[in-house]
Design a protein around this motif. Structure first.
Motif, PDB file in Angstrom:
ATOM      1  N   GLU A  89       0.916  -1.344   0.204  1.00 11.72           N
ATOM      2  CA  GLU A  89       0.003  -0.056  -0.170  1.00 11.72           C
ATOM      3  C   GLU A  89       0.767   1.222  -0.065  1.00 11.72           C
ATOM      4  O   GLU A  89       1.579   1.457   0.826  1.00 11.72           O
ATOM      5  N   VAL A  91       1.686   5.065   0.263  1.00  8.34           N
ATOM      6  CA  VAL A  91       0.485   6.158   0.900  1.00  8.34           C
ATOM      7  C   VAL A  91       1.252   7.286   0.952  1.00  8.34           C
ATOM      8  O   VAL A  91       2.823   7.481   0.889  1.00  8.34           O
ATOM      9  N   ARG A  93       1.386  11.284   1.693  1.00 14.25           N
ATOM     10  CA  ARG A  93       0.790  12.153   2.916  1.00 14.25           C
ATOM     11  C   ARG A  93       1.136  13.789   2.463  1.00 14.25           C
ATOM     12  O   ARG A  93       2.413  14.331   2.470  1.00 14.25           O
ATOM     13  N   THR A  97      -2.624  13.465   9.386  1.00 11.04           N
ATOM     14  CA  THR A  97      -3.977  12.875   9.990  1.00 11.04           C
ATOM     15  C   THR A  97      -3.857  11.397   9.900  1.00 11.04           C
ATOM     16  O   THR A  97      -2.638  10.861   9.445  1.00 11.04           O
ATOM     17  N   SER A  99      -3.152   7.577  10.718  1.00  5.67           N
ATOM     18  CA  SER A  99      -2.210   6.822  11.591  1.00  5.67           C
ATOM     19  C   SER A  99      -0.770   7.186  11.908  1.00  5.67           C
ATOM     20  O   SER A  99      -0.222   6.904  12.871  1.00  5.67           O
ATOM     21  N   PHE A 120       3.219   0.179   3.237  1.00  3.55           N
ATOM     22  CA  PHE A 120       2.703  -0.600   4.174  1.00  3.55           C
ATOM     23  C   PHE A 120       2.741  -2.220   3.204  1.00  3.55           C
ATOM     24  O   PHE A 120       2.377  -2.147   2.141  1.00  3.55           O
ATOM     25  N   ASP A 128      -1.317  -5.000   7.937  1.00  4.18           N
ATOM     26  CA  ASP A 128      -0.936  -3.994   7.053  1.00  4.18           C
ATOM     27  C   ASP A 128       0.229  -3.331   7.733  1.00  4.18           C
ATOM     28  O   ASP A 128       0.158  -2.141   7.852  1.00  4.18           O
ATOM     29  N   ASP A 174      -4.449  12.895   2.060  1.00  6.05           N
ATOM     30  CA  ASP A 174      -3.343  11.765   1.890  1.00  6.05           C
ATOM     31  C   ASP A 174      -4.253  10.701   0.983  1.00  6.05           C
ATOM     32  O   ASP A 174      -5.390  11.014   0.766  1.00  6.05           O
ATOM     33  N   LYS A 176      -3.910   6.544  -0.836  1.00 10.90           N
ATOM     34  CA  LYS A 176      -3.238   5.157  -0.943  1.00 10.90           C
ATOM     35  C   LYS A 176      -3.486   4.706  -2.466  1.00 10.90           C
ATOM     36  O   LYS A 176      -4.748   4.752  -2.998  1.00 10.90           O
ATOM     37  N   ASP A 196     -12.999   5.882  -0.267  1.00  9.32           N
ATOM     38  CA  ASP A 196     -12.237   5.071   0.698  1.00  9.32           C
ATOM     39  C   ASP A 196     -11.039   4.892   0.662  1.00  9.32           C
ATOM     40  O   ASP A 196     -10.520   4.532   1.928  1.00  9.32           O
ATOM     41  N   THR A 197     -10.115   5.586  -0.330  1.00  3.74           N
ATOM     42  CA  THR A 197      -8.746   5.424  -0.481  1.00  3.74           C
ATOM     43  C   THR A 197      -7.854   6.567  -0.357  1.00  3.74           C
ATOM     44  O   THR A 197      -6.762   6.662  -0.425  1.00  3.74           O
ATOM     45  N   CYS A 198      -8.684   7.808  -0.062  1.00  3.65           N
ATOM     46  CA  CYS A 198      -8.120   9.150  -0.123  1.00  3.65           C
ATOM     47  C   CYS A 198      -8.947   9.799   1.224  1.00  3.65           C
ATOM     48  O   CYS A 198      -9.903   9.432   1.725  1.00  3.65           O
ATOM     49  N   ARG A 199      -7.901  10.945   1.743  1.00  2.00           N
ATOM     50  CA  ARG A 199      -8.732  11.955   2.631  1.00  2.00           C
ATOM     51  C   ARG A 199      -8.983  13.023   1.871  1.00  2.00           C
ATOM     52  O   ARG A 199      -8.007  13.628   1.222  1.00  2.00           O
TER      53      ARG A 199
HETATM   54  P1  TMP Z   1      -3.676   6.024   7.518  1.00  2.00           P
HETATM   55  O1  TMP Z   1      -3.393   7.160   7.990  1.00  2.00           O
HETATM   56  O2  TMP Z   1      -4.796   5.169   8.299  1.00  2.00           O
HETATM   57  O3  TMP Z   1      -2.604   5.181   7.536  1.00  2.00           O
HETATM   58  O4  TMP Z   1      -4.253   5.943   5.893  1.00  2.00           O
HETATM   59  C1  TMP Z   1      -3.587   6.740   5.018  1.00  2.00           C
HETATM   60  C2  TMP Z   1      -4.512   6.616   3.754  1.00  2.00           C
HETATM   61  O5  TMP Z   1      -4.463   5.218   3.020  1.00  2.00           O
HETATM   62  C3  TMP Z   1      -5.695   7.520   3.932  1.00  2.00           C
HETATM   63  O6  TMP Z   1      -5.992   8.017   2.783  1.00  2.00           O
HETATM   64  C4  TMP Z   1      -6.729   6.104   3.827  1.00  2.00           C
HETATM   65  C5  TMP Z   1      -5.951   5.286   3.004  1.00  2.00           C
HETATM   66  N1  TMP Z   1      -6.121   3.697   3.528  1.00  2.00           N
HETATM   67  C6  TMP Z   1      -6.593   2.599   2.603  1.00  2.00           C
HETATM   68  O7  TMP Z   1      -7.061   3.341   1.506  1.00  2.00           O
HETATM   69  N2  TMP Z   1      -6.762   1.670   2.997  1.00  2.00           N
HETATM   70  C7  TMP Z   1      -6.278   1.124   4.311  1.00  2.00           C
HETATM   71  O8  TMP Z   1      -6.407  -0.044   4.667  1.00  2.00           O
HETATM   72  C8  TMP Z   1      -5.729   1.902   5.121  1.00  2.00           C
HETATM   73  C9  TMP Z   1      -5.091   1.755   6.614  1.00  2.00           C
HETATM   74  C10 TMP Z   1      -5.637   3.437   4.734  1.00  2.00           C
END
Ligand code: TMP
Length: 236
Positions: A89, A91, A93, A97, A99, A120, A128, A174, A176, A196-199
């Protein structure tokens, strides 16, 4: 066109097709968080993720960033080139924010310039874990130069999507990405790109407009995803 089910994940199913190197991704109505510890069903979520992800991949292609995406097929499905997903994964940032706050003791909202890249290991049993480049080379079949290529592509996606979201009055905080290996051996951007995969934070209100509303129980996931899709549709 859809043949047998190849794989089922938490949010998608992957089907074979009659064409050897093409797969169908079918988006489910499930949302999970914290590695599946929190789960819920949202009627219509699959459509929203499929529509948003299809639009994002199309936009990236228009900007010269290729991916596994071929086309949206219907409300919940898209056609993609077959790849073997690399269990990483990736990521990016732009702002602190999630994790990283507890892990490094940072304050939410701290900007990262240049953006941070984190890797990750995609492994549910291990939750993960965060890994470094040497671990990534040990645990996957990618080469040093492919890892460099993956990071460069992730940063390029960041530049392009930050600008896109800015035009929708959203800050890309951020996200992934996942990459796969095509049947001809190339590294290809894959999986989905959606709230689901972005903030995403609204630039005026700073409200969270992504899966964090479900993770944190602070808002209505379907309502927020509808707003994102609506802003993408209205884009001039
Ligand atoms: P995190 O701050 O929880 O590590 O997440 C970082 C970014 O990755 C956030 O935009 C959400 C995304 N993410 C996923 O798409 N799948 C996942 O399983 C996790 C933990 C985070």
């Amino acid at each position: 066109m859809k043949a047998e089910l190849l794989y089922e994940g938490k949010a998608k199913q992957v089907y074979r097709t009659n064409t050897k190197s093409q797969l169908v991704l079918s988006y489910k109505n499930d949302a999970t968080a914290f590695n599946g510890k929190k789960k819920a069903f949202f009627e219509g979520k699959g459509r929203l993720n499929n529509e948003i992800s299809s639009r994002i991949f199309t936009y990236l292609q228009e900007q010269g960033i290729s991916s596994h995406f071929i086309k949206r097929l219907n409300e919940t499905e898209q056609l993609v080139h077959e790849t073997a997903i690399i269990p990483l994964e990736v990521v990016i940032r732009n702002v602190a924010t999630g994790s990283i706050l507890k892990r490094l003791g940072l304050k939410e909202g701290m900007p990262f310039q240049p953006p941070l890249i984190e890797l990750f290991y995609k492994n549910d049993e291990l939750d993960d874990p965060l890994i470094n480049d040497d671990h990534a080379l040990l645990l996957t079949n990618i080469t040093v130069s492919e890892l460099k290529e993956i990071k460069a592509k992730a940063l390029e996606v960041n530049t392009v999507l930050r600008e896109l979201y800015q035009s929708l009055n959203l800050d890309l905080i951020d996200f992934k990405l996942e990459f796969g290996r095509s049947i001809t051996g190339e590294i290809v951007l894959a999986d989905e790109i959606s709230p689901d995969t972005c903030r995403l934070w609204d630039r005026d209100t700073r409200e969270k407009m992504d899966k964090d509303v479900f993770r944190q129980g602070t808002g209505d996931l379907l309502e927020v995803y509808e707003i994102i899709l609506h802003r993408l549709e209205e884009r001039k």
